[in-house]
Design a protein around this motif. Structure first.
Motif, PDB file in Angstrom:
ATOM      1  N   GLN A   1      13.608  15.897  54.777  1.00  0.00           N
ATOM      2  CA  GLN A   1      13.506  14.685  55.405  1.00  0.00           C
ATOM      3  C   GLN A   1      14.438  14.220  55.833  1.00  0.00           C
TER       4      GLN A   1
ATOM      5  N   TRP B   1      11.836   8.987  61.370  1.00  0.00           N
ATOM      6  CA  TRP B   1      12.361  10.119  60.755  1.00  0.00           C
ATOM      7  C   TRP B   1      12.314  11.720  60.926  1.00  0.00           C
ATOM      8  N   THR B   2      11.843  13.066  60.389  1.00  0.00           N
ATOM      9  CA  THR B   2      11.519  14.464  60.928  1.00  0.00           C
ATOM     10  C   THR B   2      10.920  14.402  59.706  1.00  0.00           C
TER      11      THR B   2
ATOM     12  N   GLU C   1      11.866  18.449  58.703  1.00  0.00           N
ATOM     13  CA  GLU C   1      12.767  19.993  59.120  1.00  0.00           C
ATOM     14  C   GLU C   1      11.822  21.697  58.849  1.00  0.00           C
TER      15      GLU C   1
ATOM     16  N   ALA D   1       7.688  15.175  63.402  1.00  0.00           N
ATOM     17  CA  ALA D   1       8.840  13.721  63.840  1.00  0.00           C
ATOM     18  C   ALA D   1       7.853  12.613  63.897  1.00  0.00           C
TER      19      ALA D   1
ATOM     20  N   VAL E   1      15.657  17.794  64.339  1.00  0.00           N
ATOM     21  CA  VAL E   1      14.379  18.283  63.454  1.00  0.00           C
ATOM     22  C   VAL E   1      14.635  19.727  63.119  1.00  0.00           C
TER      23      VAL E   1
ATOM     24  N   TRP F   1       7.515  20.082  72.007  1.00  0.00           N
ATOM     25  CA  TRP F   1       6.973  19.616  70.881  1.00  0.00           C
ATOM     26  C   TRP F   1       5.573  18.290  71.375  1.00  0.00           C
TER      27      TRP F   1
END
Length: 273
Positions: free
Chosen positions: A129, A141-142, A144, A155, A170, A179
């Motif tokens: 994260q 936030w992302t 991965e 994401a 990401v 995406w």
């Protein structure tokens, strides 16, 4: 917060509800955009001890008419649930009334985005994260993703005032991928060769993005709600959204078709009143 810390120090095997985080959600929802989102997770149990934190948005004590009534307003609930379901800290607890609605407590509708958020957590919210909690009105936030979990990675961007964007990483493993915004109204995003991309979000909204591989196999429909220009972003009075949700409640078997028509409303096709 100090009492929770003291209790866990005395009872190290116990987990506690993250009440401070709930009150942050409540305050943000009632602030008309004046809450500082960069401090949303400050002095919360999930930040101090994520292993011992049970995160929640509502429970039977906070709903209307109860002793600890502090009901998170509907416009912010999707964002609040994204915070507990799509982040790695804490053990999330979903409120039955938010999942199925509360007809006996003011006819409060279910949170439409919740089934999809739960699915995204179960299937795709894995891996490292990275946080961008650096702005009072727009945070993100992302995750991965992990090898062996096809399509994993997510994401998230949320706002409490005007719309905004976040340039977020990401991971290089997603370079070149397309995406989709599966919750929200934003355009598709192409991940750069370095794993970075610009992710947008409308005013007072939540946007959740998944890779094309993940978005194409979702069990639940994307939640792309159309909002009219004159709707107040800090309330739930959007006429198109309201009519869409009413149609879905009356004809749940046609949910996918109703939402497709609502999304097509700007092109002359949609739910009209």
């Amino acid at each position: 917060m100090d009492e929770l810390v003291s209790y866990i120090n005395d009872m190290p095997t116990m987990s506690l509800f993250d009440v401070p985080l709930h009150y942050h959600f409540y305050s943000a929802s009632c602030s008309n955009g004046n809450f500082d989102l960069s401090k949303l997770f400050d002095r919360t149990l999930s930040t101090w001890n994520p292993v011992r934190a049970v995160t929640f948005v509502e429970n039977h004590d906070t709903q209307p008419g109860q002793a600890l009534q502090s009901f998170v307003l509907p416009w912010f609930k999707p964002s609040a649930y994204a915070c507990i379901l799509l982040r790695e800290a804490g053990y999330p607890c979903v409120f039955y009334g938010d999942l199925y609605g509360m007809p006996n407590d003011g006819n409060i509708p279910a949170v439409v985005e919740l089934p999809l958020l739960m699915e995204i957590r179960r299937r795709f919210a894995y891996g490292r994260q990275r946080d961008w909690l650096d702005d009072a009105d727009t945070i993100g936030w992302t995750r991965e993703g992990e090898r062996g979990r096809e399509g994993s990675g997510v994401a998230v961007v949320l706002t409490d005032r005007a719309g905004g964007t976040k340039r977020m990483l990401v991971g290089e493993g997603h370079a070149g991928e397309l995406w989709h915004c599966v919750i929200g109204e934003e355009k598709d995003v192409r991940i750069g060769p370095d794993g970075w991309a610009e992710f947008g979000c409308g005013g007072g909204r939540l946007s959740v993005y998944l890779s094309d591989a993940a978005a194409s196999v979702l069990e639940h429909d994307w939640v792309n709600v159309i909002h009219t220009p004159d709707a107040d972003p800090y309330t739930d009075d959007d006429p198109v959204r309201a009519e869409t949700e009413e149609a879905v409640r009356e004809h749940p078997e046609l949910e996918g078709e109703v939402r497709r028509l609502a999304r097509g409303g700007l092109d002359g096709e949609g739910v009209t009143g």
